[in-house]
Design a protein around this motif. Structure first.
Motif, PDB file in Angstrom:
ATOM      1  N   ALA A   1      -0.993   7.018   5.356  1.00  0.00           N
ATOM      2  CA  ALA A   1      -0.964   6.167   6.552  1.00  0.00           C
ATOM      3  C   ALA A   1      -2.379   5.925   7.071  1.00  0.00           C
ATOM      4  O   ALA A   1      -2.703   4.825   7.528  1.00  0.00           O
ATOM      5  CB  ALA A   1      -0.100   6.804   7.631  1.00  0.00           C
ATOM      6  N   ARG A   2      -3.234   6.929   6.990  1.00  0.00           N
ATOM      7  CA  ARG A   2      -4.615   6.763   7.452  1.00  0.00           C
ATOM      8  C   ARG A   2      -5.365   5.736   6.601  1.00  0.00           C
ATOM      9  O   ARG A   2      -6.087   4.893   7.133  1.00  0.00           O
ATOM     10  CB  ARG A   2      -5.361   8.096   7.432  1.00  0.00           C
ATOM     11  CG  ARG A   2      -4.938   9.023   8.547  1.00  0.00           C
ATOM     12  CD  ARG A   2      -5.796  10.284   8.573  1.00  0.00           C
ATOM     13  NE  ARG A   2      -5.283  11.234   9.539  1.00  0.00           N
ATOM     14  CZ  ARG A   2      -5.576  11.208  10.832  1.00  0.00           C
ATOM     15  NH1 ARG A   2      -6.384  10.285  11.305  1.00  0.00           N
ATOM     16  NH2 ARG A   2      -5.064  12.104  11.656  1.00  0.00           N
ATOM     17  N   GLU A   3      -5.177   5.812   5.290  1.00  0.00           N
ATOM     18  CA  GLU A   3      -5.865   4.866   4.402  1.00  0.00           C
ATOM     19  C   GLU A   3      -5.319   3.451   4.581  1.00  0.00           C
ATOM     20  O   GLU A   3      -6.081   2.487   4.620  1.00  0.00           O
ATOM     21  CB  GLU A   3      -5.724   5.308   2.941  1.00  0.00           C
ATOM     22  CG  GLU A   3      -6.476   4.422   1.964  1.00  0.00           C
ATOM     23  CD  GLU A   3      -7.969   4.332   2.225  1.00  0.00           C
ATOM     24  OE1 GLU A   3      -8.563   3.265   1.936  1.00  0.00           O
ATOM     25  OE2 GLU A   3      -8.567   5.314   2.714  1.00  0.00           O
ATOM     26  N   ILE A   4      -4.007   3.336   4.720  1.00  0.00           N
ATOM     27  CA  ILE A   4      -3.403   2.021   4.960  1.00  0.00           C
ATOM     28  C   ILE A   4      -3.932   1.454   6.271  1.00  0.00           C
ATOM     29  O   ILE A   4      -4.306   0.272   6.349  1.00  0.00           O
ATOM     30  CB  ILE A   4      -1.871   2.099   4.980  1.00  0.00           C
ATOM     31  CG1 ILE A   4      -1.339   2.502   3.600  1.00  0.00           C
ATOM     32  CG2 ILE A   4      -1.265   0.767   5.427  1.00  0.00           C
ATOM     33  CD1 ILE A   4       0.145   2.821   3.569  1.00  0.00           C
ATOM     34  N   GLY A   5      -3.984   2.285   7.304  1.00  0.00           N
ATOM     35  CA  GLY A   5      -4.496   1.843   8.597  1.00  0.00           C
ATOM     36  C   GLY A   5      -5.914   1.313   8.502  1.00  0.00           C
ATOM     37  O   GLY A   5      -6.249   0.289   9.098  1.00  0.00           O
ATOM     38  N   LYS A   6      -6.748   2.003   7.748  1.00  0.00           N
ATOM     39  CA  LYS A   6      -8.130   1.547   7.564  1.00  0.00           C
ATOM     40  C   LYS A   6      -8.160   0.184   6.887  1.00  0.00           C
ATOM     41  O   LYS A   6      -8.918  -0.704   7.274  1.00  0.00           O
ATOM     42  CB  LYS A   6      -8.917   2.547   6.714  1.00  0.00           C
ATOM     43  CG  LYS A   6      -9.268   3.823   7.423  1.00  0.00           C
ATOM     44  CD  LYS A   6     -10.016   4.754   6.485  1.00  0.00           C
ATOM     45  CE  LYS A   6     -10.178   6.140   7.091  1.00  0.00           C
ATOM     46  NZ  LYS A   6     -10.763   7.085   6.145  1.00  0.00           N
ATOM     47  N   ARG A   7      -7.333   0.009   5.870  1.00  0.00           N
ATOM     48  CA  ARG A   7      -7.338  -1.245   5.110  1.00  0.00           C
ATOM     49  C   ARG A   7      -6.749  -2.414   5.888  1.00  0.00           C
ATOM     50  O   ARG A   7      -7.174  -3.552   5.716  1.00  0.00           O
ATOM     51  CB  ARG A   7      -6.579  -1.065   3.796  1.00  0.00           C
ATOM     52  CG  ARG A   7      -7.289  -0.108   2.853  1.00  0.00           C
ATOM     53  CD  ARG A   7      -6.589  -0.018   1.539  1.00  0.00           C
ATOM     54  NE  ARG A   7      -7.232   0.959   0.681  1.00  0.00           N
ATOM     55  CZ  ARG A   7      -7.097   0.981  -0.635  1.00  0.00           C
ATOM     56  NH1 ARG A   7      -6.340   0.103  -1.245  1.00  0.00           N
ATOM     57  NH2 ARG A   7      -7.715   1.903  -1.339  1.00  0.00           N
TER      58      ARG A   7
ATOM     59  N   PHE B   1       0.830  -1.207   0.000  1.00  0.00           N
ATOM     60  CA  PHE B   1       0.000   0.000   0.000  1.00  0.00           C
ATOM     61  C   PHE B   1       0.867   1.260   0.000  1.00  0.00           C
ATOM     62  O   PHE B   1       0.544   2.245  -0.660  1.00  0.00           O
ATOM     63  CB  PHE B   1      -0.956   0.018   1.191  1.00  0.00           C
ATOM     64  CG  PHE B   1      -2.033  -1.032   1.130  1.00  0.00           C
ATOM     65  CD1 PHE B   1      -2.601  -1.417  -0.072  1.00  0.00           C
ATOM     66  CD2 PHE B   1      -2.496  -1.628   2.293  1.00  0.00           C
ATOM     67  CE1 PHE B   1      -3.603  -2.369  -0.123  1.00  0.00           C
ATOM     68  CE2 PHE B   1      -3.509  -2.580   2.258  1.00  0.00           C
ATOM     69  CZ  PHE B   1      -4.059  -2.959   1.043  1.00  0.00           C
ATOM     70  N   HIS B   2       1.986   1.219   0.734  1.00  0.00           N
ATOM     71  CA  HIS B   2       2.888   2.369   0.776  1.00  0.00           C
ATOM     72  C   HIS B   2       3.473   2.639  -0.619  1.00  0.00           C
ATOM     73  O   HIS B   2       3.532   3.782  -1.063  1.00  0.00           O
ATOM     74  CB  HIS B   2       4.008   2.125   1.787  1.00  0.00           C
ATOM     75  CG  HIS B   2       4.927   3.279   1.964  1.00  0.00           C
ATOM     76  ND1 HIS B   2       4.558   4.442   2.601  1.00  0.00           N
ATOM     77  CD2 HIS B   2       6.218   3.461   1.569  1.00  0.00           C
ATOM     78  CE1 HIS B   2       5.580   5.281   2.584  1.00  0.00           C
ATOM     79  NE2 HIS B   2       6.590   4.711   1.960  1.00  0.00           N
ATOM     80  N   LYS B   3       3.877   1.576  -1.307  1.00  0.00           N
ATOM     81  CA  LYS B   3       4.422   1.723  -2.662  1.00  0.00           C
ATOM     82  C   LYS B   3       3.374   2.249  -3.633  1.00  0.00           C
ATOM     83  O   LYS B   3       3.712   2.901  -4.616  1.00  0.00           O
ATOM     84  CB  LYS B   3       4.985   0.394  -3.146  1.00  0.00           C
ATOM     85  CG  LYS B   3       6.284   0.030  -2.476  1.00  0.00           C
ATOM     86  CD  LYS B   3       6.821  -1.289  -2.952  1.00  0.00           C
ATOM     87  CE  LYS B   3       8.099  -1.629  -2.189  1.00  0.00           C
ATOM     88  NZ  LYS B   3       8.614  -2.945  -2.565  1.00  0.00           N
ATOM     89  N   GLU B   4       2.095   1.957  -3.355  1.00  0.00           N
ATOM     90  CA  GLU B   4       1.008   2.462  -4.195  1.00  0.00           C
ATOM     91  C   GLU B   4       0.689   3.925  -3.893  1.00  0.00           C
ATOM     92  O   GLU B   4      -0.129   4.536  -4.562  1.00  0.00           O
ATOM     93  CB  GLU B   4      -0.247   1.609  -4.006  1.00  0.00           C
ATOM     94  CG  GLU B   4      -0.108   0.217  -4.583  1.00  0.00           C
ATOM     95  CD  GLU B   4      -1.322  -0.655  -4.335  1.00  0.00           C
ATOM     96  OE1 GLU B   4      -2.270  -0.224  -3.632  1.00  0.00           O
ATOM     97  OE2 GLU B   4      -1.334  -1.783  -4.851  1.00  0.00           O
ATOM     98  N   GLY B   5       1.336   4.470  -2.856  1.00  0.00           N
ATOM     99  CA  GLY B   5       1.173   5.878  -2.542  1.00  0.00           C
ATOM    100  C   GLY B   5       0.016   6.211  -1.616  1.00  0.00           C
ATOM    101  O   GLY B   5      -0.376   7.369  -1.495  1.00  0.00           O
TER     102      GLY B   5
END
Length: 43
Positions: A24-30, A17-21
């Motif tokens: 942190a909030r969106e990654i945390g949700k996912r 997810f980080h590589k997809e840009g």
């Protein structure tokens, strides 16, 4: 209060997810973790 380590699966998903840009909030949700956990891991 209970603390849990990130699983290998969580770490891999965070990296992708980080590589997809994603933020942190969106990654945390996912991933189902607080965004500060994502920020701590990413540093």
């Amino acid at each position: 209060m209970s603390y849990h380590h990130l699983t290998i699966s969580d770490r891999i998903r965070i990296e992708i997810f980080h590589k997809e840009g994603l933020s942190a909030r969106e990654i945390g949700k996912r991933v189902g973790r607080h965004h500060s956990t994502i920020l701590d891991y990413s540093q």
